[in-house]
Enzyme design. Structure first.
Site, PDB file in Angstrom:
ATOM      1  N   ARG A  50     -46.931   8.011  28.058  1.00 47.19           N
ATOM      2  CA  ARG A  50     -45.763   8.787  28.447  1.00 47.19           C
ATOM      3  C   ARG A  50     -46.106  10.056  29.223  1.00 47.19           C
ATOM      4  NH1 ARG A  50     -41.563  10.238  23.795  1.00 47.19           N
ATOM      5  NH2 ARG A  50     -41.832   8.008  23.492  1.00 47.19           N
TER       6      ARG A  50
ATOM      7  N   HIS B 127     -39.082  -0.465  31.275  1.00 48.52           N
ATOM      8  CA  HIS B 127     -39.159   0.853  30.636  1.00 48.52           C
ATOM      9  C   HIS B 127     -37.985   1.023  29.672  1.00 48.52           C
ATOM     10  CE1 HIS B 127     -41.071   4.798  30.601  1.00 48.52           C
ATOM     11  NE2 HIS B 127     -39.881   5.373  30.658  1.00 48.52           N
TER      12      HIS B 127
ATOM     13  N   TYR C 266     -23.986   7.068  42.998  1.00 47.33           N
ATOM     14  CA  TYR C 266     -23.657   7.594  44.323  1.00 47.33           C
ATOM     15  C   TYR C 266     -24.844   7.610  45.278  1.00 47.33           C
ATOM     16  CZ  TYR C 266     -19.542   9.376  41.852  1.00 47.33           C
ATOM     17  OH  TYR C 266     -18.403   9.477  41.094  1.00 47.33           O
TER      18      TYR C 266
END
Length: 771
Positions: free
Chosen positions: A41, A87, A131
């Protein structure tokens, strides 16, 4: 009715309970979690400079064919694929990581090209992923180059349904080029971005000379090259030491630069002349990871709080380029003083901590110096080169097998056609008759009729010769470490041309130059000097009235101020807003308060304990204006005292500074300023006895109990003061008015320090106090 027992074949869940000590079970499980956080991580792999989330994002975008030549796709599509297949974390985490890869103010060489609002340097967040659209950049493609060439291992995804690459094999030096930051369990990493051309130059030097010394590397590798530009102002020695050890820090400053200035020196200094001697400063670059909006707020707040009176205004005239305009108070303000003030008071100067903590090839976290880091990266690229070569040899061998089979077919074309036409099992017959392999026979059977041309035979012979030549070269390459290093150098030089200093993407943005000596200035110079009257009430409410109020006009000499019911005057004195006030409590602690920090006098002020950590059981016994190099007389109720330098009594924190040490029930009682002309000290006790001795007998201490000023059989010290012997000892007379009496024949009370003393002169105040 008979009953039968049915055997219960299900396992008892309680059988799975393991009896183990809680501390060892907890430590084992926490260690597993910690290692998972570190390796999967938070820390980047030195070979490709990526964390797993970034690697999975790039792999997903490659799978979606989002290369620079194709159209954009919605970010939501990418995020969905990433969290669904590779993931298993939140969509916000994946999208935030993707946004950072697309921000040219976060990454020196962005790996994602964004379309839409991906945030800005002001600190505004990116638009929602429904968007925005994205695709890979040329740099990302270089980083992933060779994925299909057997260069890296593929590992199963979290659910075993897909595969993902263990690392990206490309030659682009992403770890140092784009940097990384992250916090794991018990360790962290913080790596700035650097210039690719400089990284490659240092790497080439290391390949040529594995025993190269660190200073030589630093001649080629100069230090951070940050996305937002700016200046690194530390000395070369500090920068070099940081990269040698893998730990250190750099001071980053914004850049003042005025493009429209006529003179070159003004352009470099960021000064725009306005005529009439007026000027303005222009900030063109801000430090890395500083939000422009927050920086403007900081500066505007300083102006509003009058902490930077030499600055009149700040304007944001930025478009796609940063342009912050600073308007000085007047034309006499020194530009360098204004710059240094901003460096000290705002984030126009920040510090970046270098921590080269990365995962090596064995996935072990290590802090590496520059040479070790580059050496490990070269080793990994040599390994990738070898794997690519071996993979290509396997492909060549497979292709040669087929080409040899095709050539056999062409040499015996009529017989092959006859076998195919008349035999029931043509494959087996061809294998037996022409000594072919199964793959060769299958390939011949799958040939198209149009391939049975003379020209095709010539092409096959040419292809075989080329493959044999390539195989020989690859075998020679694999057998020679020197040739492998030469090949790596050639590839690195080719990559360097794409990121050279004269290209738009490769040009260095951050200037590394040791800062000139700091312009010395006091923060007090940043405060407008105005007269004030400081008023402190008995219950500890303080205020600062504008101007010097006539204190003598009132009967108590404290001025005509109003107080809360049950409260009254305690101290009143004249000062300036630039002054520092020394406030003493009876527990021997001294506190410092700036004159500009006092609340106004329109109300009752504010409790001083809101600003200073004064013990609630302690009483304030004095307030004095700090004078540089001044001295104070300090005395306690037990008769002990000493002189102290005011410079040693300033407190940096609101907790104050312990100056007078007290024992038992003793209280700090006397605080008086010592005039530089005074040469004697007078002490009077509760028993109304007076002693006078030379000021030379009083020690000057920074902290302590002091020495015995007067000896008492009963009671303790009442008051003490200093005076000039030839002028006599004065004290205030009782009744109205400000009449004083002076005793010139004071030699009668002059004794050695620590004596009991004798009764004071006639007319001495009954309260045993000098004022």
């Amino acid at each position: 009715m008979a009953t039968t027992d049915i055997e219960n074949t299900e396992p008892d869940p309680f059988d799975a309970i393991v009896d183990a000590p809680f501390d060892s079970a907890l430590s084992e499980r926490y260690l597993v979690y910690a290692l998972s956080t570190i390796t999967a991580r938070s820390l980047p792999d030195l070979r490709d400079g990526l964390k797993p989330v970034h690697r999975r994002l790039l792999w997903t975008m490659r799978q979606l064919k989002l290369d620079p030549s194709n159209t954009f796709k919605k970010s939501a599509r990418v995020v969905g694929e990433v969290i669904g297949k590779y993931h298993p974390h939140g969509d916000t985490a994946a999208y935030d990581a993707m946004v950072r890869l697309a921000q040219d103010f976060s990454l020196r060489y962005p790996l994602v090209e964004g379309q839409g609002n991906f945030g800005n340097i002001d600190g505004d967040n990116a638009a929602a992923y429904r968007y925005t659209e994205a695709r890979l950049t040329r740099t990302a493609m270089l980083l992933m180059q060779g994925l299909d060439e057997g260069t890296v291992d593929f590992i199963p995804t979290y659910n075993g349904e897909e595969e993902e690459p263990e690392l990206m094999p490309g030659l682009f030096p992403n770890l140092l080029a784009n940097g990384a930051s992250g916090i794991a369990v018990g360790m962290a990493t913080n790596i700035p971005s650097h210039n690719v051309a400089e990284i490659i130059d240092a790497t080439l030097e290391l390949i040529d000379n594995p025993h190269v010394e660190h200073p030589r590397l630093m001649e080629l590798f100069h230090g951070p090259d940050l996305p937002t530009g700016g200046l690194i102002v530390d000395s070369p020695e500090i920068i070099s030491k940081a990269y040698e050890t893998g730990r250190g820090s750099f001071r980053i400053r914004g850049r003042f630069h005025a493009v429209e200035a006529e003179k070159a020196e003004d352009r470099e200094a960021g000064i725009e002349r306005l005529g009439g001697g007026q000027y303005q400063l222009v900030i063109s670059e801000i430090p890395y990871q500083v939000q422009k909006g927050k920086l403007i707020e900081q500066i505007a707040q300083l102006i509003a709080d009058k902490k930077l009176p030499i600055l009149e205004d700040i304007r944001d005239e930025s478009d796609e380029k940063i342009r912050l305009v600073l308007v000085p108070k007047n034309r006499n303000v020194d530009p360098e003083l204004l710059k240094e003030s901003l460096y000290k008071l705002t984030d126009l100067e920040t510090r970046f901590g270098l921590n080269l903590n990365v995962l090596d090839a064995s996935r072990t976290p290590m802090v590496m110096g520059l040479k070790e880091l580059l050496g490990n990266w070269v080793t990994s690229q040599i390994d990738i080169l070898q794997r690519r070569s071996r993979h290509r040899l396997e492909k060549i061998a497979a292709r040669l097998e087929l080409v040899e089979g095709y050539l056999v077919a062409f040499l015996n074309l009529d017989r092959v056609i006859e076998i195919i036409r008349y035999e029931d099992e043509p494959k087996a017959v061809m294998i037996k008759e022409f000594s072919l392999t199964d793959r060769q026979a299958e390939a011949i059977l799958n040939m198209r009729l149009r391939s049975l041309r003379k020209l095709e035979e010539m092409q096959l012979r040419g292809e075989r010769d080329d493959l044999l030549k390539e195989r020989e070269e690859l075998e020679t390459l694999l057998g020679s470490p020197a040739r492998q290093r030469t090949r790596l150098k050639r590839d690195l030089k080719s990559l360097r041309k794409e990121y050279a200093e004269d290209t738009a993407i490769g040009r260095r943005r951050t200037t590394i130059a040791e800062a000139a000596p700091t312009v010395e200035f006091s923060m007090d110079a940043m405060i407008e000097k105005e007269p004030i009257t400081v008023v402190l009430s008995q219950k500890g409410w303080i205020r600062g009235a504008k101007g010097h109020v006539d204190l003598a006009a009132s009967e108590d000499g404290m001025g005509d101020f109003k107080y809360k019911e049950g409260d009254g005057p305690a101290f009143a004195l004249h000062a300036q807003t630039t002054d520092k006030l020394l406030i003493a409590a009876d527990n021997g602690r001294f506190f410092t308060l700036g004159g500009d920090k006092l609340p106004g006098a329109r109300g009752f002020g504010e409790p001083i304990r809101n600003t200073l950590d004064i013990d609630s059981a302690s009483q304030i016994i004095g307030v004095i204006v700090y004078r540089p190099k001044g001295q104070l007389l300090l005395a306690a109720s037990n008769g002990k005292g000493f002189a102290a330098e005011m410079d040693e009594m300033l407190a940096e924190t609101k907790k104050g500074r312990q100056v007078v040490n007290l024992k038992g029930d003793a209280k700090f009682q006397v605080l008086r300023e010592i005039d530089k002309d005074h040469d004697h000290i007078a002490v009077v006790g509760d028993n109304r006895k007076l002693v006078v001795f030379s000021l030379e007998e009083l020690p000057v201490l920074g902290r302590g109990q002091g020495v015995m000023l007067q000896r008492y059989r009963d009671g303790g010290l009442s008051d003490a003061t200093t005076f000039k012997l030839e002028e006599g000892l004065s004290w205030a007379m009782g009744g109205k008015g400000d009449r004083t009496r002076t005793e010139n024949e004071i030699w009668q009370w002059k004794v050695a320090r620590g004596a009991a003393g004798r009764m004071p002169p006639q007319g001495f105040p009954r309260d045993n106090r000098f004022t």
